[in-house]
Design a protein around this motif. Sequence first.
Motif: not given
Lengths: 412, 355
Positions: B47-48, B51, B55, B195, B307
Amino acid sequence: MKRVSLLMVIVFVAVIVLTACGGAKFTCADPKGCVDIAPKDPVRIAYAFVVSGGDASLGTDTKRGSEIAVDEKKEILGHAIELVGEDELCAAEGGQTAATKLAADPKLLAVIGTNCSSAARAAIPILCGAGIAMVSPSNTAPDLTDEARPPEYWCYLRTAHNDNVQGAKMAEYAYEKGFRKAATIHDGSLYADKLQQVFAATFVQLGGTITAREAVGPQDTDMKPMLTRVAATGPEFIYYPIFIQAGGHITKQAKEVTGLENVQLAGADGIFSPDFLRAAGDAVVGFNWSSPDFSAFGAGYGDFLAKHEAKYGEKTLAPFHAHSYDATMMIFAAIEKVAVKDADGTLHIGRQALVDALFATKDFQGLTGTLTCTATGDCADPKIAVYVGQSADPDTWNPGADADSNPMKIWP
Amino acid sequence: MLRRLLRRVSGTTVFMWLIGIAMLVVVVWGVYATLSSGRYKASDWIDLTVYGIAQGSVYALIALGYTLVYGILRMINFAHSEVFMSGPFIGYFVAMALSQSGFFNRQPFVSLIIVLLVAMTVSTTIAVLLERIAYRPLRRAPRLVPLITAIGASYFLQYTFLGLFGSGIKGYPEVAQLKGYWPFPGTSSGILRTQAVVIVSAFVMLAILYVFVQRTKTGKAMQAVSEDKDAAALMGIDVDRIIVITFVVGGALAGAAGVLYALLFKQVKFDMGFLPGIKAFTAAVLGGIGNVNGAMLGSLFLGISESLFPNLVLDGLGLPAPYQLKDALAFIMLVAVLIFRPTGILGERLAVKKA
């Protein structure tokens, strides 16, 4: 040219003679000096609120509270009331500039402000140095009225509740509703940091556990990595008493992070505003706020709201208008108490005497309750309630205890 | 051999290397401590990373604007963050109009493309006007002059938007079809739909830009102007036109980045460009400013490290609330990379004439 300077000399002499005549009847014995107000002159007070930038809704709201108080009072001992103002920008630099400008006015009696605690910290020593009384309607940081506050804070009081009360109330509410594991997030500001400390301390004292204490920057946008970290600790309740921009991002993104979909989210009065509904969107339904309890306000509050809507054509923007009204009225009462009136109508007000009269305020019937000031300047009658969000449409903003209010009061 | 090496290595170089090695040791130690604590599941790390990529791909679209302009004019266009802000800001009003008429809910993807086109047009117009009004008259001036103009233009644009539209936060309408997750098959984690859309569209645009710069005649002319303006002019390339095209491309990418940003974070504000602008600029320097591939690489690297690293490195070191150090970490990364590679990851060594 010569004639002009001659005229000026005559006027100057005349002014000196007149002042001397006035002074003959009254000798100022006040250690901080006196303000003399000539018969036709108005009594001047000022506000120092944040009326521009991202937090302008907070400042505008309190400014309107003061304006309504001035409208209602109309005059003090036969003198009109003049309300001037400066922008404190919700920052230490702004507080310093505003206070310096206000302190340069020799006729200024008192200041209502500031909104932000950080601005207050810079403004207080300057205004107190000039002997100007200061009453804030919305500073909530505990240390401003702490027992151990520095002596140069002697002229400062507030009608806003102390955060020691607000943080503790939210913890009591959370515990009472059966939450046992909570996490907190702050944004490095004094306000948020203190609130989450008080919340955490009270929550642990009651028997709960704090699973995570995180922090973000006020300008951050991507909160999901931080929230993933919070989610790994398994909280049931997340308390983030921060401001609108970052608060909106957290509220929205928490619903998108695995493990936080059903966690109860909560904040404080800093995001108790229709602007927060715009920032957070649909995620605001079910959100919890702690904020002043409007339903417990005095009987005059309904009239106040009607006047507000008639004068400005919209509903109140933030939670501190009534505190501002009370602060202004408290100052008027103190002026009336200490002013010495000459036969020709000139007023003499001792600066120290005015501050003393403010600190002596007892059982003052205000909109926010019955105000009594402590020796360190806490005057509020703190009534804190918890509210829940009902709709994300900012036009429905109407805090109250009725079933159709948004947000709706649910506790106590 | 050894003596020659010793002569080349000065005291400062040794010192810088020691700092670099100390940083590496701290990082490795932090990573080891975090991973051995086992607080996070594999799906958390996935997940990180996702993300971070989302970004980072937004940063990449902005960073390209900085790097293209730098490559050609050797100046930092500090007003680029306002080019980025203006597109989605005006796009917001279009999106609200579509949303109120109900069209947004019926045809969300057509609406998004309309908003995207509007945003790209607005950003491009502002970028071109900037070049025409603020930079072109000063092209022969000393190098600090356009830099100061750029900062002035940045504030001018920011406060124009503040004056016209107010300081409040404006919330973008949400696309119902893009709520929720698309799960990764066979794992417990997934990717947020917004995303996924952001990452895919950013990569498509980056690919188009890459082909444009490398394969088309205009792209090659851009490279030529970047290499040597005077020689390019002698070869019959219209330098002014190429510079305008550079601003058009940079502006369009910034406008697109703005809409993707609004899709991710759902709010726009007059000062929203500042922080992403600074970050994208950092990413461009990290990748080697003036280098298109470097800007993309640097942006993804920065996005992922922002992140992932607070959790991966700082958590293991026992720091409380590591995410407030996210920005500090991003800039430490920059310093660390520049110690080892002063021109950035993919940076070229500048000839005397260019530097």
